[in-house]
Design a protein around this motif. Structure first.
Motif, PDB file in Angstrom:
ATOM      1  N   ARG A   1      40.602  25.943  33.759  1.00  0.00           N
ATOM      2  CA  ARG A   1      40.701  25.521  35.427  1.00  0.00           C
ATOM      3  C   ARG A   1      40.099  26.643  36.233  1.00  0.00           C
ATOM      4  NH1 ARG A   1      46.208  23.187  36.416  1.00  0.00           N
ATOM      5  NH2 ARG A   1      46.870  25.048  35.416  1.00  0.00           N
ATOM      6  N   ARG A   2      40.256  27.954  36.069  1.00  0.00           N
ATOM      7  CA  ARG A   2      40.105  29.183  36.720  1.00  0.00           C
ATOM      8  C   ARG A   2      38.895  29.468  36.178  1.00  0.00           C
ATOM      9  NH1 ARG A   2      45.913  31.736  36.315  1.00  0.00           N
ATOM     10  NH2 ARG A   2      45.589  31.322  34.326  1.00  0.00           N
ATOM     11  N   THR A   3      37.707  29.398  36.966  1.00  0.00           N
ATOM     12  CA  THR A   3      36.204  29.908  36.325  1.00  0.00           C
ATOM     13  C   THR A   3      35.795  31.178  36.743  1.00  0.00           C
ATOM     14  OG1 THR A   3      35.254  28.643  38.450  1.00  0.00           O
ATOM     15  CG2 THR A   3      35.365  27.364  36.240  1.00  0.00           C
ATOM     16  N   ASP A   4      36.521  31.579  37.884  1.00  0.00           N
ATOM     17  CA  ASP A   4      36.493  33.245  38.121  1.00  0.00           C
ATOM     18  C   ASP A   4      36.716  34.116  36.970  1.00  0.00           C
ATOM     19  OD1 ASP A   4      38.953  32.486  38.686  1.00  0.00           O
ATOM     20  OD2 ASP A   4      39.056  33.656  40.230  1.00  0.00           O
ATOM     21  N   ARG A   5      38.018  33.672  36.544  1.00  0.00           N
ATOM     22  CA  ARG A   5      38.805  34.644  35.360  1.00  0.00           C
ATOM     23  C   ARG A   5      37.598  34.350  34.012  1.00  0.00           C
ATOM     24  NH1 ARG A   5      44.965  34.868  35.821  1.00  0.00           N
ATOM     25  NH2 ARG A   5      44.513  36.045  33.769  1.00  0.00           N
ATOM     26  N   LEU A   6      37.403  32.976  33.810  1.00  0.00           N
ATOM     27  CA  LEU A   6      36.638  32.450  32.816  1.00  0.00           C
ATOM     28  C   LEU A   6      35.343  33.338  32.689  1.00  0.00           C
ATOM     29  CD1 LEU A   6      37.367  30.463  30.326  1.00  0.00           C
ATOM     30  CD2 LEU A   6      35.902  28.854  31.589  1.00  0.00           C
ATOM     31  N   ASP A   7      34.636  33.459  33.793  1.00  0.00           N
ATOM     32  CA  ASP A   7      33.228  34.199  33.822  1.00  0.00           C
ATOM     33  C   ASP A   7      33.459  35.637  33.475  1.00  0.00           C
ATOM     34  OD1 ASP A   7      32.119  31.702  34.071  1.00  0.00           O
ATOM     35  OD2 ASP A   7      32.121  31.629  36.349  1.00  0.00           O
ATOM     36  N   ALA A   8      34.581  36.179  34.156  1.00  0.00           N
ATOM     37  CA  ALA A   8      34.937  37.571  33.864  1.00  0.00           C
ATOM     38  C   ALA A   8      35.160  37.927  32.513  1.00  0.00           C
ATOM     39  CB  ALA A   8      35.900  38.080  34.749  1.00  0.00           C
ATOM     40  N   LEU A   9      35.822  37.159  31.842  1.00  0.00           N
ATOM     41  CA  LEU A   9      36.058  37.138  30.547  1.00  0.00           C
ATOM     42  C   LEU A   9      34.738  37.121  29.483  1.00  0.00           C
ATOM     43  CD1 LEU A   9      38.005  37.387  28.004  1.00  0.00           C
ATOM     44  CD2 LEU A   9      38.041  34.912  27.844  1.00  0.00           C
ATOM     45  N   ALA A  10      33.946  35.893  30.050  1.00  0.00           N
ATOM     46  CA  ALA A  10      32.741  36.034  29.091  1.00  0.00           C
ATOM     47  C   ALA A  10      31.806  37.243  29.397  1.00  0.00           C
ATOM     48  CB  ALA A  10      31.903  34.747  29.809  1.00  0.00           C
ATOM     49  N   ALA A  11      31.609  37.735  30.513  1.00  0.00           N
ATOM     50  CA  ALA A  11      30.859  38.841  30.703  1.00  0.00           C
ATOM     51  C   ALA A  11      31.527  40.139  29.964  1.00  0.00           C
ATOM     52  CB  ALA A  11      30.868  39.260  32.272  1.00  0.00           C
ATOM     53  N   GLU A  12      32.853  40.156  29.899  1.00  0.00           N
ATOM     54  CA  GLU A  12      33.352  41.169  29.044  1.00  0.00           C
ATOM     55  C   GLU A  12      33.146  41.046  27.680  1.00  0.00           C
ATOM     56  OE1 GLU A  12      37.712  41.926  27.199  1.00  0.00           O
ATOM     57  OE2 GLU A  12      37.752  41.306  29.254  1.00  0.00           O
ATOM     58  N   ILE A  13      33.198  40.066  27.088  1.00  0.00           N
ATOM     59  CA  ILE A  13      33.023  39.594  25.712  1.00  0.00           C
ATOM     60  C   ILE A  13      31.299  39.902  25.128  1.00  0.00           C
ATOM     61  CG2 ILE A  13      32.889  37.849  23.732  1.00  0.00           C
ATOM     62  CD1 ILE A  13      35.632  36.800  25.061  1.00  0.00           C
ATOM     63  N   ARG A  14      30.647  39.359  26.165  1.00  0.00           N
ATOM     64  CA  ARG A  14      29.135  39.469  25.922  1.00  0.00           C
ATOM     65  C   ARG A  14      28.911  41.308  25.897  1.00  0.00           C
ATOM     66  NH1 ARG A  14      28.492  35.677  30.453  1.00  0.00           N
ATOM     67  NH2 ARG A  14      28.424  33.418  29.714  1.00  0.00           N
ATOM     68  N   SER A  15      29.367  41.885  26.865  1.00  0.00           N
ATOM     69  CA  SER A  15      29.061  43.295  26.787  1.00  0.00           C
ATOM     70  C   SER A  15      29.665  44.114  25.505  1.00  0.00           C
ATOM     71  CB  SER A  15      29.736  43.826  28.182  1.00  0.00           C
ATOM     72  OG  SER A  15      29.593  45.201  28.093  1.00  0.00           O
TER      73      SER A  15
END
Length: 248
Positions: free
Chosen positions: A35-49
């Motif tokens: 539900r919380r896309t802000d946290r989800l997108d931050a996690l995705a950026a962290e994992i990609r990096s």
């Protein structure tokens, strides 16, 4: 090269968030929703990096019956298939029945069981079509027996989740592996408000490492971490309810 695609629901915090990190570290691409896309997108950026893995995200409330299959189909189309779906999204709300907090119990039931059912339906549509897949359902040690007070509804929903897994295993869907994971005391955002010291509590990375190891082995059922929860699980199943009541 990717080892496959893992879809994790409830991935913006707690066990789901850490599972995403650990699956990516093992070489999987990820489909993450919450539900919380802000946290989800931050996690995705962290994992990609950190790993270079492909990570796609989507907003999802698992109690929205129409949204669940739509999001799963979108991920399926984006990746060209899904190898594993982890039914993880859940709530830890609850109150003793009949004490005026029926809405908290209903919300827990809708998210933890009805939402899990919707996720299983959506995952099986993909897996039946492609002829393979690994469905993972996150239950709880509390599912093994009826629990009292604020745990009554939560434990009942997690027992229902385990029963869904067993039913699907009994069906023997061609190409389908089904795993149910019973976590013990793992520190997460859901229980961060609990101040008292809890015996056998482990930190999130340690607990999730045990979960991911069991999932990777495609175990039909796993109590995690194995120590002491395999032994406790046996005792919970065989002890009289009067004794279980004192333990919980």
């Amino acid at each position: 090269m990717s080892r496959g695609v893992v879809l994790v629901t409830g991935a913006s915090s707690g066990l789901g968030e850490e599972m995403a990190r650990q699956f990516a570290a093992l070489g999987y691409d990820l489909a993450l929703c919450a539900r919380r896309t802000d946290r989800l997108d931050a996690l995705a950026a962290e994992i990609r990096s950190a790993t270079g893995r492909r990570v796609e995200t989507a907003a999802l409330d698992v109690t929205n019956a129409a949204a669940v299959p739509a999001v799963f189909r979108r991920f399926d189309e984006a990746f060209g298939g899904l190898d594993r779906v982890v039914v993880n999204a859940g709530l830890g709300k609850g109150a003793p029945l009949g004490t005026g907090r029926a809405e908290a119990n209903r919300e827990t039931a809708m998210t933890n069981f009805v939402g899990a059912l919707a996720q299983c339906e959506a995952a099986l549509e993909v897996f039946r079509r492609q002829g393979r897949g690994h469905l993972v359902l996150v239950s709880s040690m509390s599912a093994l027996r009826g629990m009292r007070r604020s745990m009554t509804t939560y434990a009942a929903t997690k027992a229902g989740v385990a029963s869904l897994a067993e039913g699907l295993r009994a069906e023997r869907v061609p190409g389908l592996d089904v795993s149910v994971v019973y976590p013990g005391y793992i520190r997460s955002e859901m229980n961060a408000h609990v101040q008292q010291r809890t015996r056998f509590m482990v930190d999130t990375p340690t607990g999730v490492r045990a979960m991911v190891d069991a999932i990777e082995k495609r175990k039909a059922a796993a109590y995690v971490p194995a120590w002491p929860w395999v032994s406790i699980g046996f005792l919970l199943r065989v002890l009289p309810l009067s004794v279980v009541r004192r333990l919980t």
